[in-house]
Design a protein around this motif. Structure first.
Motif, PDB file in Angstrom:
ATOM      1  N   ASN A   1      44.361  31.108 -34.490  1.00  0.00           N
ATOM      2  CA  ASN A   1      44.999  31.052 -35.575  1.00  0.00           C
ATOM      3  C   ASN A   1      44.927  29.776 -36.435  1.00  0.00           C
ATOM      4  O   ASN A   1      44.819  29.911 -37.457  1.00  0.00           O
ATOM      5  CB  ASN A   1      46.729  31.134 -35.253  1.00  0.00           C
TER       6      ASN A   1
ATOM      7  N   ASP B   1      41.561  30.525 -38.173  1.00  0.00           N
ATOM      8  CA  ASP B   1      41.795  31.320 -39.444  1.00  0.00           C
ATOM      9  C   ASP B   1      42.182  30.399 -40.504  1.00  0.00           C
ATOM     10  O   ASP B   1      41.804  30.631 -41.592  1.00  0.00           O
ATOM     11  CB  ASP B   1      43.234  32.312 -39.175  1.00  0.00           C
TER      12      ASP B   1
ATOM     13  N   PHE C   1      50.469  25.009 -34.143  1.00  0.00           N
ATOM     14  CA  PHE C   1      49.461  26.093 -33.626  1.00  0.00           C
ATOM     15  C   PHE C   1      49.493  25.927 -32.227  1.00  0.00           C
ATOM     16  O   PHE C   1      49.810  24.822 -31.552  1.00  0.00           O
ATOM     17  CB  PHE C   1      48.240  25.913 -34.229  1.00  0.00           C
TER      18      PHE C   1
ATOM     19  N   HIS D   1      37.027  34.572 -34.743  1.00  0.00           N
ATOM     20  CA  HIS D   1      38.459  34.626 -35.317  1.00  0.00           C
ATOM     21  C   HIS D   1      38.995  35.627 -36.377  1.00  0.00           C
ATOM     22  O   HIS D   1      39.887  35.667 -36.818  1.00  0.00           O
ATOM     23  CB  HIS D   1      38.730  33.168 -35.795  1.00  0.00           C
TER      24      HIS D   1
END
Length: 337
Positions: free
Chosen positions: A300, A303, A295, A176
């Motif tokens: 993402n 993260d 999301f 990621h």
């Protein structure tokens, strides 16, 4: 007017001067395009790094050999903290830093992060030139960038290109983490140097050249850098804690595991005894929100989790069997392989 000039300046008739040129409009040119000011602002803060590793010689009774690595570094703080690539100083017994003004300093490794290939060095000096930085700096594909470093020990060299893409993954053991892709040339010795914009502001730490699986494939113009925001966070954690601590969820997915209705990402893997497993998340759950933030991609989401302090409880909104449920998950520290 011509007659008047001839009367006032009679010598003009006998000279080689083409007096008619006096009446011609002089040609003007636009100022040449240059990045000299950017280099002047950023260049003094980019250093040359020489690290020496002592390797045991496998040949019987042969003395250990000394291997010198070449790299670059970026001064991030006037009191001597600088960033470079971890592979430049890995297993180094001695590290020497050369400033652009000719000064030399021994350096120590404060800490490193294998996943981003970054290391923080410290030299005993003050009032050092610092690379220009902007806290909320953001890069986009198409931005013109300059790579500054010491390729092949030729001395400080500037290469120019553009950012080819942002958000590249799969370049480290933690998928990621996202990198900048650019076509500014990076050669041996450039690693750890600065990638700056046309104002001399740091946008990334030069990292590596793309290597294809097929050695016969001639690959050109594909190079990578760690984005400034990521590099700065890694540096601060190393300075404050001696290491980088990342949050860990223990789930897996891919770019195809996206749900359109409801919008979210589908969990396709769960690590046994990991945070997600202990909290009750299941395979095929559709995660739509984490801590009130929506999301659609697992990259993402990971993260966000990575930047969450271990021990923090995050609320996950999950669709399961056509029902929306809330599942609190206690984030754990990422396991090192």
């Amino acid at each position: 007017m011509a007659v008047v000039i001839l009367v006032v300046f009679p010598d003009i008739q006998d000279s080689d001067t083409n007096w008619w040129d006096w009446f011609k409009a002089k040609e003007s040119y636009p100022a040449p395009l240059t990045y000299a000011k950017a280099v002047q602002r950023a260049g003094p803060a980019v250093v040359n790094i020489y690290s020496e590793e002592i390797q045991n010689n496998l040949t019987y009774l042969r003395a250990p050999r000394r291997v010198t690595r070449l790299g670059s570094g970026v001064i991030m703080d006037a009191d001597g903290y600088m960033l470079t690539n971890y592979h430049v100083v890995q297993n180094a017994a001695q590290i020497k830093v050369d400033l652009q003004n000719g000064q030399e300093f021994p350096a120590v490794v404060i800490g490193f992060d294998v996943h981003t290939d970054l290391a923080v060095l410290k030299i005993d000096a003050t009032n050092l030139p610092v690379i220009p930085q902007i806290a909320d700096q953001e890069s986009f594909a198409g931005d013109v960038v300059l790579a500054i470093g010491n390729p092949l020990n030729l001395g400080q060299t500037i290469t120019q290109g553009i950012i080819s893409a942002t958000g590249r993954t799969g370049l480290s053991s933690t998928n990621h983490l996202q990198f900048l892709q650019m076509d500014a040339a990076i050669n041996e010795g450039n690693s750890g140097g600065a990638l700056v914009d046309t104002n001399g502001v740091l946008v990334g730490i030069n990292s590596r050249q793309f290597k294809g699986v097929n050695p016969q494939l001639d690959i050109q113009g594909i190079f990578f850098a760690v984005p400034y925001q990521m590099a700065y966070k890694v540096m601060r954690q190393i300075i404050e804690n001696g290491k980088v601590t990342r949050g860990w969820l223990g789930v897996g997915g891919n770019s195809e595991s996206i749900s359109r209705d409801p919008k979210g990402f589908v969990i396709t893997e769960i690590t046994p005894e990991g945070p997600a497993d202990l909290a009750g998340l299941r395979i095929n759950d559709i995660v739509t929100q984490i801590a009130d933030q929506p999301f659609t991609t697992i990259v993402n989401a990971l993260d966000l989790v990575a930047e969450t302090r271990p021990g923090t409880v995050l609320n996950f909104k999950v669709y399961r069997n056509n029902k929306l449920i809330d599942i609190p998950v206690t984030i754990q520290e990422k396991r090192e392989d």
